[in-house]
Design a protein around this motif. Sequence first.
Motif, PDB file in Angstrom:
ATOM      1  N   PHE A 112       0.856  -1.205   0.000  1.00  0.00           N
ATOM      2  CA  PHE A 112       0.000   0.000   0.000  1.00  0.00           C
ATOM      3  C   PHE A 112       0.886   1.247   0.000  1.00  0.00           C
ATOM      4  CE2 PHE A 112      -4.454  -1.326   0.952  1.00  0.00           C
ATOM      5  CZ  PHE A 112      -4.242  -2.690   0.900  1.00  0.00           C
ATOM      6  N   THR A 113       0.812   2.034  -1.050  1.00  0.00           N
ATOM      7  CA  THR A 113       1.549   3.307  -1.222  1.00  0.00           C
ATOM      8  C   THR A 113       2.770   3.451  -0.294  1.00  0.00           C
ATOM      9  OG1 THR A 113      -0.572   4.245  -1.886  1.00  0.00           O
ATOM     10  CG2 THR A 113       1.240   5.786  -1.637  1.00  0.00           C
ATOM     11  N   VAL A 114       3.877   2.921  -0.790  1.00  0.00           N
ATOM     12  CA  VAL A 114       5.129   2.899  -0.024  1.00  0.00           C
ATOM     13  C   VAL A 114       5.841   4.250  -0.150  1.00  0.00           C
ATOM     14  CG1 VAL A 114       7.307   1.685   0.301  1.00  0.00           C
ATOM     15  CG2 VAL A 114       5.306   0.444  -0.579  1.00  0.00           C
ATOM     16  N   PHE A 115       6.321   4.769   0.966  1.00  0.00           N
ATOM     17  CA  PHE A 115       7.022   6.060   0.922  1.00  0.00           C
ATOM     18  C   PHE A 115       8.177   6.045   1.917  1.00  0.00           C
ATOM     19  CE2 PHE A 115       6.125   8.391   4.876  1.00  0.00           C
ATOM     20  CZ  PHE A 115       5.317   7.458   5.498  1.00  0.00           C
ATOM     21  N   GLY A 116       9.070   7.027   1.761  1.00  0.00           N
ATOM     22  CA  GLY A 116      10.193   7.146   2.692  1.00  0.00           C
ATOM     23  C   GLY A 116      11.417   7.669   1.979  1.00  0.00           C
ATOM     24  N   MET A 123       6.266   9.533  -7.531  1.00  0.00           N
ATOM     25  CA  MET A 123       5.121   9.428  -6.614  1.00  0.00           C
ATOM     26  C   MET A 123       4.895  10.721  -5.839  1.00  0.00           C
ATOM     27  SD  MET A 123       5.347   5.531  -5.185  1.00  0.00           S
ATOM     28  CE  MET A 123       4.197   5.815  -3.852  1.00  0.00           C
ATOM     29  N   ALA A 124       3.648  10.875  -5.339  1.00  0.00           N
ATOM     30  CA  ALA A 124       3.274  12.105  -4.650  1.00  0.00           C
ATOM     31  C   ALA A 124       4.206  12.453  -3.474  1.00  0.00           C
ATOM     32  CB  ALA A 124       1.820  12.009  -4.187  1.00  0.00           C
ATOM     33  N   PRO A 125       4.563  11.504  -2.564  1.00  0.00           N
ATOM     34  CA  PRO A 125       5.384  11.916  -1.428  1.00  0.00           C
ATOM     35  C   PRO A 125       6.684  12.614  -1.850  1.00  0.00           C
ATOM     36  CG  PRO A 125       4.447   9.780  -1.000  1.00  0.00           C
ATOM     37  CD  PRO A 125       4.110  10.114  -2.434  1.00  0.00           C
ATOM     38  N   TYR A 126       7.446  11.974  -2.747  1.00  0.00           N
ATOM     39  CA  TYR A 126       8.704  12.593  -3.163  1.00  0.00           C
ATOM     40  C   TYR A 126       8.451  13.923  -3.883  1.00  0.00           C
ATOM     41  CZ  TYR A 126      13.169  13.603  -5.265  1.00  0.00           C
ATOM     42  OH  TYR A 126      14.327  14.254  -5.621  1.00  0.00           O
ATOM     43  N   THR A 151       2.535   3.448   3.691  1.00  0.00           N
ATOM     44  CA  THR A 151       3.333   2.465   4.436  1.00  0.00           C
ATOM     45  C   THR A 151       4.808   2.829   4.303  1.00  0.00           C
ATOM     46  OG1 THR A 151       1.701   0.913   3.575  1.00  0.00           O
ATOM     47  CG2 THR A 151       3.467  -0.014   4.898  1.00  0.00           C
ATOM     48  N   TYR A 152       5.473   2.937   5.443  1.00  0.00           N
ATOM     49  CA  TYR A 152       6.869   3.383   5.466  1.00  0.00           C
ATOM     50  C   TYR A 152       7.799   2.287   4.942  1.00  0.00           C
ATOM     51  CZ  TYR A 152      11.032   5.784   7.094  1.00  0.00           C
ATOM     52  OH  TYR A 152      12.242   6.427   7.153  1.00  0.00           O
ATOM     53  N   ARG A 237       8.362  12.852   8.473  1.00  0.00           N
ATOM     54  CA  ARG A 237       9.463  13.622   9.079  1.00  0.00           C
ATOM     55  C   ARG A 237      10.812  13.034   8.637  1.00  0.00           C
ATOM     56  NH1 ARG A 237       9.868  16.818  13.559  1.00  0.00           N
ATOM     57  NH2 ARG A 237       7.793  16.314  14.313  1.00  0.00           N
ATOM     58  N   LYS A 238      10.921  11.695   8.683  1.00  0.00           N
ATOM     59  CA  LYS A 238      12.184  11.043   8.278  1.00  0.00           C
ATOM     60  C   LYS A 238      12.467  11.299   6.795  1.00  0.00           C
ATOM     61  CE  LYS A 238      11.610   7.092  11.433  1.00  0.00           C
ATOM     62  NZ  LYS A 238      12.843   6.500  11.943  1.00  0.00           N
ATOM     63  N   THR A 239      11.399  11.295   5.980  1.00  0.00           N
ATOM     64  CA  THR A 239      11.563  11.520   4.540  1.00  0.00           C
ATOM     65  C   THR A 239      12.120  12.925   4.296  1.00  0.00           C
ATOM     66  OG1 THR A 239       9.646  10.118   4.210  1.00  0.00           O
ATOM     67  CG2 THR A 239      10.357  11.407   2.309  1.00  0.00           C
ATOM     68  N   ILE A 240      11.574  13.878   5.029  1.00  0.00           N
ATOM     69  CA  ILE A 240      12.030  15.257   4.837  1.00  0.00           C
ATOM     70  C   ILE A 240      13.454  15.433   5.343  1.00  0.00           C
ATOM     71  CG2 ILE A 240      11.644  17.620   5.689  1.00  0.00           C
ATOM     72  CD1 ILE A 240       8.612  16.946   5.211  1.00  0.00           C
ATOM     73  N   ASP A 241      13.785  14.811   6.481  1.00  0.00           N
ATOM     74  CA  ASP A 241      15.176  14.887   6.983  1.00  0.00           C
ATOM     75  C   ASP A 241      16.131  14.347   5.923  1.00  0.00           C
ATOM     76  OD1 ASP A 241      14.245  15.882   9.335  1.00  0.00           O
ATOM     77  OD2 ASP A 241      14.472  14.019  10.484  1.00  0.00           O
ATOM     78  N   TRP A 242      15.745  13.238   5.311  1.00  0.00           N
ATOM     79  CA  TRP A 242      16.587  12.639   4.264  1.00  0.00           C
ATOM     80  C   TRP A 242      16.701  13.591   3.073  1.00  0.00           C
ATOM     81  CZ3 TRP A 242      14.718  11.538  -0.682  1.00  0.00           C
ATOM     82  CH2 TRP A 242      15.633  10.908  -1.534  1.00  0.00           C
ATOM     83  N   TYR A 243      15.567  14.174   2.686  1.00  0.00           N
ATOM     84  CA  TYR A 243      15.562  15.069   1.523  1.00  0.00           C
ATOM     85  C   TYR A 243      16.488  16.264   1.781  1.00  0.00           C
ATOM     86  CZ  TYR A 243      14.046  18.250  -2.101  1.00  0.00           C
ATOM     87  OH  TYR A 243      14.037  19.110  -3.171  1.00  0.00           O
TER      88      TYR A 243
END
Length: 255
Positions: A112-116, A123-126, A151-152, A237-243
């Motif tokens: 289900f819509t994997v993000f991170g 995809m929308a998150p990135y 889903t992370y 939050r983790k995705t943005i820290d990585w970005y």
Amino acid sequence: MEEVFNAHNFTAVFNLAARAGVRASLEYPDLYRRTNVFGEENILKCQVKYGVRKHVVASSSSVYAGCAMPFREDAALGRMQSPYAETKRAAELLAQEYHRNHGLDVTVLRYFTVFGPAGRPDMAPYRFVHWVATGQPITLFGDGSQSRDFTYVDDIARGTILAAKPLGYEVINLGGGNRPLTIRSMITLLEGFLGRKAVIDQQPANPLDMTDTQADIGKAGRLLGWRPLVSPENGFRKTIDWYVANRDWLKGIGS
Ligand SMILES: Cc1cn([C@H]2C[C@H](O)[C@@H](COP(=O)(O)OP(=O)(O)O[C@H]3O[C@H](C)C(=O)[C@H](O)[C@H]3O)O2)c(=O)[nH]c1=O
């Protein structure tokens, strides 16, 4: 594939390779079929030939279009909504056929819509993180009331590895589990973390897209002892820290 199977002694194969975007599948349905269906078949054939019994294949919540939520693995599936979903469903059925007729032990995972971090740039998150961070308008398909059971990626990785155990033939959802987030609330979260207001360029909803997704993850709990550990809030939050930490080399990626 023959070369790879010749060179190594595998105990299991995880097929996570795919053409994975929903909307692009209308433009390139043949590419999707070649990769997602014939690619899957190539691997299954090699597993039979080289005696590798365990097969794990990534499928998608997209196969549940039109089903009642939360989506359960035993739902009667209706008409597939996109060529992408069709190819994922075809791969599921192919793998089932190899279980029945060739004795492979198959686990189909419906993601289900994997993000991170290092998420797919289509995809929308990135895209949304990138657009808000760089002050570009967000292309929003529909009004943003559609929702996803995000889903992370670390949870998905853990669930995928757990699925390598012998199970016969099983289809298992790996989803956030009853915490779907609307796309609008996702944008609000990102705005908060990035400290910037998003500019929205609203476009018509795409008929290939699912409206809402929500996973029943009871079966993953029972068979794999799995449940997601990272909430959408922490995940974003983790995705943005990585970005932010990787901003320089990410400049050329994503539009
Ligand atoms: C890329 C993009 C998306 N959106 C909207 C469209 C959807 O309503 C929502 C999520 O779209 P996205 O493509 O990020 O994710 P899904 O449609 O859930 O599909 C994804 O999750 C499933 C499980 C897979 O199997 C697919 O491989 C994967 O692409 O945001 C926009 O409004 N603008 C955009 O630029």
